[in-house]
Scaffold this motif. Sequence first.
Motif, PDB file in Angstrom:
ATOM      1  N   TYR A 165      13.424   6.943   2.212  1.00 26.38           N
ATOM      2  CA  TYR A 165      13.129   6.038   3.323  1.00 26.38           C
ATOM      3  C   TYR A 165      14.458   5.522   3.848  1.00 26.38           C
ATOM      4  O   TYR A 165      15.497   5.657   3.211  1.00 26.38           O
ATOM      5  N   ARG A 196       6.572   3.592   2.041  1.00 25.37           N
ATOM      6  CA  ARG A 196       7.160   3.375   0.714  1.00 25.37           C
ATOM      7  C   ARG A 196       6.394   2.342  -0.092  1.00 25.37           C
ATOM      8  O   ARG A 196       6.211   2.494  -1.305  1.00 25.37           O
ATOM      9  N   THR A 197       5.931   1.297   0.565  1.00 30.11           N
ATOM     10  CA  THR A 197       5.264   0.198  -0.140  1.00 30.11           C
ATOM     11  C   THR A 197       3.771   0.435  -0.331  1.00 30.11           C
ATOM     12  O   THR A 197       3.105  -0.376  -0.968  1.00 30.11           O
ATOM     13  N   GLU A 198       3.250   1.546   0.220  1.00 34.10           N
ATOM     14  CA  GLU A 198       1.815   1.805   0.122  1.00 34.10           C
ATOM     15  C   GLU A 198       1.540   3.247  -0.288  1.00 34.10           C
ATOM     16  O   GLU A 198       0.887   3.999   0.440  1.00 34.10           O
ATOM     17  N   GLN A 201      10.571   2.471   6.831  1.00 36.70           N
ATOM     18  CA  GLN A 201      10.052   2.542   5.473  1.00 36.70           C
ATOM     19  C   GLN A 201       9.051   3.682   5.271  1.00 36.70           C
ATOM     20  O   GLN A 201       8.446   3.797   4.204  1.00 36.70           O
ATOM     21  N   PRO A 216      14.901  -4.514   2.361  1.00 40.31           N
ATOM     22  CA  PRO A 216      14.131  -3.290   2.157  1.00 40.31           C
ATOM     23  C   PRO A 216      14.684  -2.393   1.061  1.00 40.31           C
ATOM     24  O   PRO A 216      14.057  -1.404   0.688  1.00 40.31           O
ATOM     25  N   ASP A 236      13.722  -5.080  -2.392  1.00 41.83           N
ATOM     26  CA  ASP A 236      12.394  -5.698  -2.370  1.00 41.83           C
ATOM     27  C   ASP A 236      12.412  -7.167  -2.771  1.00 41.83           C
ATOM     28  O   ASP A 236      11.463  -7.655  -3.389  1.00 41.83           O
TER      29      ASP A 236
END
Length: 345
Positions: A233, A259-261, A283, A314, A317
């Motif tokens: 990402y 990336r976060t999901e 991301q 980012p 986190d």
Amino acid sequence: MKRMMGEFFVCSCFLTNNYFLKEYKCHVTYHSDEHRFSEEWRDTLFDKGCKTDKQFEEVLRKLEVELNRRKNLGPYSIKRRREVASRYKPLHRHLYKLEDKFLSPKFQELVEYARSHHATKEGLVKAISSEAAERVYSFPVFTKDFCRELIEELIHFEQSDLPKGRPNTMNNYGILLNELGFDDEFLTPLRERYLTPLSRLLFPTEGGGDLDSHKAFVVTYKMEEDLDLNYHYDNAEVTLNVSLGMEFIDGVLYFGDMRTEPRREKYTKYVHKPTVGLLHRGQHMHGAMPISDGERYNLIIWMRSSKVRNKFCPMCDQEPELVKSVGYGDGYTRKEELVDVCSTL
């Protein structure tokens, strides 16, 4: 928009996070502590093929080299910029100031609509191409003549004896456009006047309307050099990726999940078309398959919103722990400050 000269910040994680080991296709953290690194990463690297002490020692050597590069990034970048500014003779000097004639008529139409009072996200999406990957949009950005001349300019610079900074640890070949002198009169107005109006509608919750800095570079792929790009990402809120051209075979771009999901190991593919750009969330995980022949040039613009990243880094986190830097920034600002700075990370 105010310009805060000399006020540049990075998150403290810049010196420890996201070291890419190309041989093992792995991002790691490194705290300049061999014992700690061994405890945290030896088993993972062993599974990826780093099985001998000699291989592990080579990993540590490369990490120290990269750490040293990051520590000296600002002063070295300033030195390179000054030397290029004083010695380099551009092949196409007119390229360094943005003109409408460089831009595709279709792109100008999209931007004109996005700037209008009646513009909506739905109306804009109808006018552009939505790719199979969620919220990835494609449209022509530049003319063929501009892309051809820009490639000629980049080759001309690459053939000079001037010092050259490389984009990042994943791209060993390419050119940082700020060091070549493209920021003030080309890239900054491109971001402010053309890309932000589009991003404001397409990525409102990701900071698309408040893009106040960027990092721009051209990456090259050719035989005997970089052939592909590992799944990753971007250090950006919004990314523009434009294929400038040259003749090449394969090199398909692929997208996964945010990336976060992470939801599934399923990818959608995109075939690069010269002059056409992809606009997507930074991301959004993506990578590039190897080219099998030829040469490819891509212009990448990582656009950042200090309003977003001041709250959440980012790369680590967490709420960013800001560290003042010399000569470069990563899109962060002090609270309540407005900036227009361009990163050279």
